[in-house]
Design a protein around this motif. Structure first.
Motif, mmCIF file in Angstrom:
data_model
loop_
_atom_site.group_PDB
_atom_site.id
_atom_site.type_symbol
_atom_site.label_atom_id
_atom_site.label_comp_id
_atom_site.label_asym_id
_atom_site.label_seq_id
_atom_site.Cartn_x
_atom_site.Cartn_y
_atom_site.Cartn_z
ATOM 1 N N ARG A 484 0.867 -1.083 0.012
ATOM 2 C CA ARG A 484 0.162 -0.062 0.265
ATOM 3 C C ARG A 484 0.748 1.409 0.069
ATOM 4 N NH1 ARG A 484 -3.354 -2.803 3.963
ATOM 5 N NH2 ARG A 484 -2.897 -1.429 5.670
ATOM 6 N N ALA A 485 1.954 1.314 -0.585
ATOM 7 C CA ALA A 485 2.737 2.431 -0.933
ATOM 8 C C ALA A 485 2.091 3.776 -1.593
ATOM 9 C CB ALA A 485 3.978 2.145 -1.619
ATOM 10 N N MET A 486 1.025 3.137 -2.443
ATOM 11 C CA MET A 486 0.325 4.354 -2.966
ATOM 12 C C MET A 486 -0.743 5.105 -2.184
ATOM 13 S SD MET A 486 1.732 4.976 -5.882
ATOM 14 C CE MET A 486 2.985 4.869 -4.974
ATOM 15 N N LEU A 487 -0.622 4.840 -0.808
ATOM 16 C CA LEU A 487 -1.450 5.724 0.130
ATOM 17 C C LEU A 487 -0.364 6.208 1.309
ATOM 18 C CD1 LEU A 487 -4.681 3.523 0.419
ATOM 19 C CD2 LEU A 487 -4.505 5.698 -0.393
ATOM 20 N N ALA A 488 0.825 6.100 0.887
ATOM 21 C CA ALA A 488 1.749 6.582 1.819
ATOM 22 C C ALA A 488 2.283 8.220 1.553
ATOM 23 C CB ALA A 488 3.085 5.753 1.959
ATOM 24 N N GLU A 489 2.868 8.692 2.719
ATOM 25 C CA GLU A 489 3.216 10.184 2.559
ATOM 26 C C GLU A 489 4.650 9.905 1.833
ATOM 27 O OE1 GLU A 489 2.516 12.719 6.207
ATOM 28 O OE2 GLU A 489 3.225 10.898 7.046
ATOM 29 N N VAL A 490 5.338 8.915 1.815
ATOM 30 C CA VAL A 490 6.622 8.459 1.038
ATOM 31 C C VAL A 490 6.334 7.102 0.631
ATOM 32 C CG1 VAL A 490 9.162 8.018 1.155
ATOM 33 C CG2 VAL A 490 8.244 9.993 2.174
ATOM 34 N N LEU A 504 5.720 10.809 -3.408
ATOM 35 C CA LEU A 504 5.556 11.823 -2.311
ATOM 36 C C LEU A 504 4.147 12.400 -2.489
ATOM 37 C CD1 LEU A 504 8.881 13.867 -2.457
ATOM 38 C CD2 LEU A 504 8.361 12.062 -0.746
ATOM 39 N N GLY A 505 3.639 12.811 -1.024
ATOM 40 C CA GLY A 505 2.481 13.655 -1.203
ATOM 41 C C GLY A 505 1.046 13.014 -0.441
ATOM 42 N N GLY A 506 1.200 11.945 -0.237
ATOM 43 C CA GLY A 506 0.057 11.087 0.488
ATOM 44 C C GLY A 506 -0.287 11.867 1.829
ATOM 45 N N ASP A 507 -1.246 11.771 2.340
ATOM 46 C CA ASP A 507 -1.543 12.156 3.851
ATOM 47 C C ASP A 507 -1.782 11.016 4.792
ATOM 48 O OD1 ASP A 507 -4.004 10.937 3.245
ATOM 49 O OD2 ASP A 507 -5.219 12.861 3.062
ATOM 50 N N ARG A 508 -1.677 11.460 6.211
ATOM 51 C CA ARG A 508 -1.593 10.659 7.308
ATOM 52 C C ARG A 508 -3.044 9.629 7.275
ATOM 53 N NH1 ARG A 508 2.970 10.969 10.187
ATOM 54 N NH2 ARG A 508 1.592 9.046 11.827
ATOM 55 N N GLU A 509 -4.018 10.329 6.631
ATOM 56 C CA GLU A 509 -5.259 9.671 6.951
ATOM 57 C C GLU A 509 -5.762 8.589 5.768
ATOM 58 O OE1 GLU A 509 -5.005 13.392 8.886
ATOM 59 O OE2 GLU A 509 -4.990 13.034 6.615
ATOM 60 N N ILE A 513 -3.497 10.123 -2.813
ATOM 61 C CA ILE A 513 -2.513 9.271 -3.294
ATOM 62 C C ILE A 513 -1.337 10.263 -3.680
ATOM 63 C CG2 ILE A 513 -1.959 8.225 -5.602
ATOM 64 C CD1 ILE A 513 -5.039 7.322 -5.635
ATOM 65 N N PRO A 514 -0.157 9.382 -3.343
ATOM 66 C CA PRO A 514 1.022 10.198 -3.671
ATOM 67 C C PRO A 514 1.581 10.328 -5.138
ATOM 68 C CG PRO A 514 1.616 8.040 -2.874
ATOM 69 C CD PRO A 514 0.093 8.202 -2.771
ATOM 70 N N LYS A 515 2.304 11.170 -5.500
ATOM 71 C CA LYS A 515 2.712 11.323 -6.718
ATOM 72 C C LYS A 515 4.278 11.153 -7.103
ATOM 73 C CE LYS A 515 2.023 14.941 -10.335
ATOM 74 N NZ LYS A 515 1.125 14.575 -11.285
ATOM 75 N N MET A 516 4.685 10.479 -8.400
ATOM 76 C CA MET A 516 5.983 10.271 -8.380
ATOM 77 C C MET A 516 6.833 11.395 -8.544
ATOM 78 S SD MET A 516 7.828 7.520 -10.724
ATOM 79 C CE MET A 516 7.280 8.178 -12.273
ATOM 80 N N TYR A 517 7.854 11.339 -7.447
ATOM 81 C CA TYR A 517 8.853 12.669 -7.430
ATOM 82 C C TYR A 517 10.139 12.476 -8.318
ATOM 83 C CZ TYR A 517 11.631 16.244 -5.051
ATOM 84 O OH TYR A 517 12.331 17.081 -4.892
ATOM 85 N N ALA A 558 2.943 18.093 -6.309
ATOM 86 C CA ALA A 558 1.338 18.655 -6.827
ATOM 87 C C ALA A 558 0.458 17.594 -6.257
ATOM 88 C CB ALA A 558 1.037 18.599 -8.269
ATOM 89 N N PRO A 559 -0.637 17.908 -5.901
ATOM 90 C CA PRO A 559 -1.782 16.838 -5.306
ATOM 91 C C PRO A 559 -2.285 15.959 -6.268
ATOM 92 C CG PRO A 559 -2.709 18.833 -5.047
ATOM 93 C CD PRO A 559 -1.128 19.169 -5.352
#
Length: 569
Positions: A484-490, A504-509, A513-517, A558-559
């Protein structure tokens, strides 16, 4: 029932559709394969069909090359994932699985998974039937925990509010049973069940089963501890005055994708609305049935429910569910997710009983030097009067402990390293899939990489003066999403040996979804970027601002608002 044929994808069916159609309701020739002692593996279609029985054929990739040099086939074995709705297991059941792992698994471990159940790894062919029969004797099976079916149903691990949780858990069990395959193949092959001459039918799943795997959850706000947006179908519990009155229904979440294929992407679930309790099973069957009939059976990469919603339109899918379930969704009832991690340590429930959540790094229960986790769990099971609850974050809850037994349980947990001082918030907020050496899909390390990576991140937090803070950090060895990396902050997604896509960019809740940095970068490059970003976070963040929210606010990334459109933008 197919209400609108215009939503069916035309074309040559995927090979898996032939396998399912010719399988005689998931029997194939598995029984004959079991008798073939010339190979440790399963052949032809059976390699796929055993998944419907809860198993994956694997081998130890660390020794594959050496065995090839010796002109030996790979060390074939199976991984079994149990069906355990809501993750609740009795001490008696625990002792049975502990003994089997000790006696008949290559690795000797019990693995707690992100699907809120346990897995056996490294079971050789001569022991497979015994494995199923051992589980059956204590009331456990592995039916439909893999393959193109509805898999193990998750439920929030919430022993504190016991009445609401008990009601929600009962619904998780009912949903699981309602959506199970009806074929007797499992009982016939593994339990020596009597072969009954009958015309079989799969009224909910369909005789060719689903186009792709399907995941269902029951979640109790404010804890999103099962990550609703990773699942096809979610029932969000709505309670009034301590009583469950119904569910908001969320459909179409999923995290898997394929490297280099922009037609694949992670997606959040859509909120269809509120239903009363009595319509729960009807709606579950209607969502599954709509996906069964409209899902893509031509291209498996686009076969999940999330792609069906994107292709046919959310409102069309929702209207079809309403038609089939004979219901109109009401407006969603308000709720909020404020957390998704497990609550470690002791908590007291409303019934006066105590519940101890212990941290199991990577979910791997095994005896290590100075940390005898497996022995400790077994010793607790011998005296525990309540139950165990496996969490979707790979941890273990020793639940329902009466006050007079609390000290005994705590002493055993401390003696065996199940409770230890000094586990950082960062380590508690990190997770990985199994990956190498057993998963055949793994491209990079995950479980074996995680502990050292967390230590490195702990060092960066210490360096920048914020050791008490943490980042939701997850690693998966391939893009299939098990960690479940695609719901992580990193989130790190394996790309090759020692290389990851860096998101990067998911939230704690767990609602973004994080975006590729950065793409395909090394472990050292990841740490270099994190060093800079954590340094900025320490200096520039607002009070109590989470890492992912900080990155979005400062426009580092970007979100992802609409993953179908802007995940790759």
């Amino acid at each position: 029932m197919i209400s609108d044929k215009k939503f069916i994808v035309e074309g040559k069916l995927a090979e898996n559709e032939r396998i399912k159609g010719e399988s005689n309701f998931l029997r194939g020739t598995i029984a004959q394969d079991l008798k073939d002692d010339l190979t440790g593996g399963f052949t032809a279609d059976n390699f796929q069909l055993i998944r419907f029985h809860g198993m994956y054929q694997q081998d130890d990739r660390d020794i594959r090359a050496e065995r090839a040099k010796q002109k030996l086939e790979p060390l074939h074995n199976v991984m079994l994932r149990a069906r355990l709705p809501g993750g609740i297991i009795s001490p008696t059941q625990w002792l049975a699985i502990d003994k089997f792992a000790e006696d008949h698994s290559i690795y000797g471990s019990i693995r707690l998974t992100t699907r809120q159940t346990f897995q056996f790894h490294g079971v050789l062919k001569p022991h497979i039937k015994l494995m199923h029969q051992t589980l059956n004797k204590v009331g456990i099976d592995s039916i439909a925990t893999a393959g193109d079916v509805n898999r193990n149903v998750l439920c929030t691990s919430n022993p504190v509010e016991s009445e609401v949780h008990q009601q929600a858990y009962e619904w998780a069990k009912k949903i699981s049973e309602h959506l199970l395959p009806k074929t007797r193949a499992y009982a016939e092959i593994w339990l020596d069940g009597e072969k009954v001459e009958t015309t079989e039918d799969e009224p909910i799943l369909g005789n060719n089963y689903l186009p792709r795997k399907f995941k269902t959850t029951v979640v109790i706000p404010p804890h999103n501890d099962i990550d609703v947006h990773a699942n096809d179908l979610n029932f969000v519990a709505i309670a009034q005055e301590g009583k469950l009155i119904g569910f908001n229904v969320l459909v179409g979440g999923g995290l898997a994708m394929t490297h280099g294929d922009h037609s694949t992407y992670p997606r959040k679930a859509d909120d269809f609305g509120f239903i009363p309790l009595e319509k729960t099973l009807d709606v579950a069957a209607a969502v599954v049935g709509t996906q069964r009939d409209w899902g893509n059976r031509v291209n498996r990469k686009n076969a999940k429910t999330k792609y069906t919603l994107e292709r046919v339109g959310v409102e069309n899918f929702k209207a079809e569910v309403e038609k089939r379930a004979e219901i109109k969704f009401e407006q969603s009832r308000p709720y909020e997710f404020t957390s998704r991690g497990d609550r470690f340590g002791w908590v007291e429930g409303v019934d006066g009983k105590y519940h101890l959540t212990v941290f199991i790094e990577n979910g791997r229960i095994l005896d290590y030097p100075g940390k005898t986790l497996k022995t400790g769990c077994a010793e607790i099971a011998k005296v525990h009067k309540g139950d165990f609850r496996l969490t979707a974050n790979q941890n273990l809850v020793i639940a329902g402990v009466p006050p007079e037994q609390k000290q005994q349980i705590e002493t055993l947990a401390k003696t065996h390293g199940l409770i230890s001082d000094g586990v950082s918030n960062q380590r508690l907020d990190s997770m990985a899939c199994v990956s190498l050496p057993t998963c055949p899909l793994a491209m990079a390390e995950a479980e074996r990489y995680l502990p050292g990576a967390v230590t490195d991140i702990e060092g960066l937090l210490e360096k920048h003066g914020i050791p008490e803070r943490s980042i939701i950090f997850r690693v998966t060895g391939c893009p299939n999403g098990c960690g479940r990396a695609m719901l992580a902050e990193v989130g790190l997604v394996g790309k090759g040996p020692g290389k990851y896509n860096f998101h990067l960019g998911g939230d704690r809740e767990g609602t973004r979804i994080p975006k590729m940095y950065k793409e395909n970068i090394s472990e050292q490059e990841i740490l270099t970027h994190l060093d800079e970003l954590i340094g900025r976070w320490a200096k520039e963040s607002n009070e109590n601002e989470a890492f992912g929210d900080f990155l979005i606010r400062t426009k580092v990334i970007a979100p992802v608002v609409n993953s179908a459109k802007d995940f790759y933008a």
